[in-house]
Design a protein around this motif. Structure first.
Motif, PDB file in Angstrom:
ATOM      1  N   LEU A  85     -53.792  -0.562  15.445  1.00  0.00           N
ATOM      2  CA  LEU A  85     -52.633  -1.288  15.977  1.00  0.00           C
ATOM      3  C   LEU A  85     -51.558  -1.482  14.909  1.00  0.00           C
ATOM      4  O   LEU A  85     -50.364  -1.415  15.214  1.00  0.00           O
ATOM      5  CB  LEU A  85     -53.070  -2.636  16.559  1.00  0.00           C
ATOM      6  N   ALA A  86     -51.954  -1.705  13.666  1.00  0.00           N
ATOM      7  CA  ALA A  86     -50.985  -1.867  12.576  1.00  0.00           C
ATOM      8  C   ALA A  86     -50.187  -0.575  12.371  1.00  0.00           C
ATOM      9  O   ALA A  86     -48.974  -0.613  12.162  1.00  0.00           O
ATOM     10  CB  ALA A  86     -51.684  -2.267  11.285  1.00  0.00           C
ATOM     11  N   ARG A  87     -50.864   0.579  12.458  1.00  0.00           N
ATOM     12  CA  ARG A  87     -50.151   1.861  12.324  1.00  0.00           C
ATOM     13  C   ARG A  87     -49.171   2.036  13.477  1.00  0.00           C
ATOM     14  O   ARG A  87     -48.104   2.605  13.308  1.00  0.00           O
ATOM     15  CB  ARG A  87     -51.144   3.023  12.276  1.00  0.00           C
ATOM     16  N   ASP A  96     -49.475   4.755  23.196  1.00  0.00           N
ATOM     17  CA  ASP A  96     -48.942   4.398  24.500  1.00  0.00           C
ATOM     18  C   ASP A  96     -49.354   2.965  24.862  1.00  0.00           C
ATOM     19  O   ASP A  96     -50.480   2.555  24.597  1.00  0.00           O
ATOM     20  CB  ASP A  96     -49.484   5.389  25.546  1.00  0.00           C
ATOM     21  N   ASP A  97     -48.437   2.211  25.476  1.00  0.00           N
ATOM     22  CA  ASP A  97     -48.711   0.818  25.834  1.00  0.00           C
ATOM     23  C   ASP A  97     -49.938   0.668  26.729  1.00  0.00           C
ATOM     24  O   ASP A  97     -50.701  -0.290  26.601  1.00  0.00           O
ATOM     25  CB  ASP A  97     -47.495   0.185  26.518  1.00  0.00           C
ATOM     26  N   SER A  98     -50.142   1.622  27.642  1.00  0.00           N
ATOM     27  CA  SER A  98     -51.302   1.516  28.540  1.00  0.00           C
ATOM     28  C   SER A  98     -52.612   1.630  27.752  1.00  0.00           C
ATOM     29  O   SER A  98     -53.612   0.997  28.103  1.00  0.00           O
ATOM     30  CB  SER A  98     -51.245   2.579  29.638  1.00  0.00           C
ATOM     31  N   ILE A 100     -53.001   0.556  24.638  1.00  0.00           N
ATOM     32  CA  ILE A 100     -53.147  -0.734  23.964  1.00  0.00           C
ATOM     33  C   ILE A 100     -53.737  -1.769  24.916  1.00  0.00           C
ATOM     34  O   ILE A 100     -54.647  -2.521  24.556  1.00  0.00           O
ATOM     35  CB  ILE A 100     -51.800  -1.210  23.375  1.00  0.00           C
ATOM     36  N   VAL A 101     -53.254  -1.793  26.153  1.00  0.00           N
ATOM     37  CA  VAL A 101     -53.793  -2.721  27.153  1.00  0.00           C
ATOM     38  C   VAL A 101     -55.259  -2.407  27.412  1.00  0.00           C
ATOM     39  O   VAL A 101     -56.101  -3.317  27.486  1.00  0.00           O
ATOM     40  CB  VAL A 101     -52.968  -2.672  28.463  1.00  0.00           C
ATOM     41  N   ASN A 102     -55.594  -1.122  27.531  1.00  0.00           N
ATOM     42  CA  ASN A 102     -56.978  -0.716  27.747  1.00  0.00           C
ATOM     43  C   ASN A 102     -57.863  -1.146  26.573  1.00  0.00           C
ATOM     44  O   ASN A 102     -58.983  -1.638  26.773  1.00  0.00           O
ATOM     45  CB  ASN A 102     -57.050   0.798  27.948  1.00  0.00           C
ATOM     46  N   MET A 103     -57.369  -0.976  25.354  1.00  0.00           N
ATOM     47  CA  MET A 103     -58.129  -1.378  24.174  1.00  0.00           C
ATOM     48  C   MET A 103     -58.364  -2.889  24.174  1.00  0.00           C
ATOM     49  O   MET A 103     -59.468  -3.357  23.866  1.00  0.00           O
ATOM     50  CB  MET A 103     -57.390  -0.951  22.905  1.00  0.00           C
ATOM     51  N   ALA A 104     -57.340  -3.658  24.534  1.00  0.00           N
ATOM     52  CA  ALA A 104     -57.472  -5.118  24.577  1.00  0.00           C
ATOM     53  C   ALA A 104     -58.476  -5.551  25.645  1.00  0.00           C
ATOM     54  O   ALA A 104     -59.302  -6.446  25.415  1.00  0.00           O
ATOM     55  CB  ALA A 104     -56.107  -5.764  24.839  1.00  0.00           C
ATOM     56  N   MET A 105     -58.428  -4.910  26.799  1.00  0.00           N
ATOM     57  CA  MET A 105     -59.380  -5.230  27.875  1.00  0.00           C
ATOM     58  C   MET A 105     -60.803  -4.891  27.455  1.00  0.00           C
ATOM     59  O   MET A 105     -61.736  -5.666  27.704  1.00  0.00           O
ATOM     60  CB  MET A 105     -59.018  -4.493  29.166  1.00  0.00           C
ATOM     61  N   ASN A 106     -60.988  -3.740  26.824  1.00  0.00           N
ATOM     62  CA  ASN A 106     -62.320  -3.352  26.366  1.00  0.00           C
ATOM     63  C   ASN A 106     -62.842  -4.316  25.305  1.00  0.00           C
ATOM     64  O   ASN A 106     -64.028  -4.682  25.314  1.00  0.00           O
ATOM     65  CB  ASN A 106     -62.327  -1.925  25.846  1.00  0.00           C
TER      66      ASN A 106
END
Length: 127
Positions: A85-87, A96-98, A100-106
């Motif tokens: 996420l820092a990179r 892609d924003d989707s 990031i959302v998937n990573m947060a949900m996981n």
């Protein structure tokens, strides 16, 4: 796509190396036998053993023989979620924003699994 969360650490790692397990690249968390807190080493092994889930780091085993005990876990070539996420923030590795959302949900679902086992992850914080 599953993005496992990075697991809690009780022990101080001397060195992180790469190895192979059944043809797959794995991370080897190596410790110094002279300075390791063995109770913490075995506590982490026990936790990694009982928390196997698609959204947590896969644990393959540990070796306590010799002067360099180690644990064998999943290897993530992109590094930790935090570094990925820092990179993205620095635009050196756009995501892609989707995703990031998937990573947060996981990550949230992985934490929910740990909490269902009455385990609190020690190193989760907002960036």
């Amino acid at each position: 796509m599953f993005m496992p969360i990075i697991f809690f650490i009780f022990c101080v790692i001397t060195m992180q190396l790469l190895g192979k397990w059944k043809g797959q690249v794995v991370a080897l968390k190596q410790f110094d036998a002279e300075t390791i807190a063995w109770e913490d080493f075995w506590k982490e092994v026990a936790l990694l053993t009982v928390t196997q889930h698609p959204l947590t780091v896969r644990f393959y085993g540990a070796c306590s023989k010799g002067t360099k005990p180690f644990m064998c876990i999943d290897y993530f070539k992109r590094g930790s979620l935090e570094k990925t996420l820092a990179r993205n923030v620095n635009h050196s590795y756009p995501i892609d924003d989707s995703l990031i959302v998937n990573m947060a949900m996981n990550a949230a679902n992985g934490l929910n699994f740990l909490h269902s086992k009455h385990i609190i992850h020690r190193y989760v914080y907002a960036m």
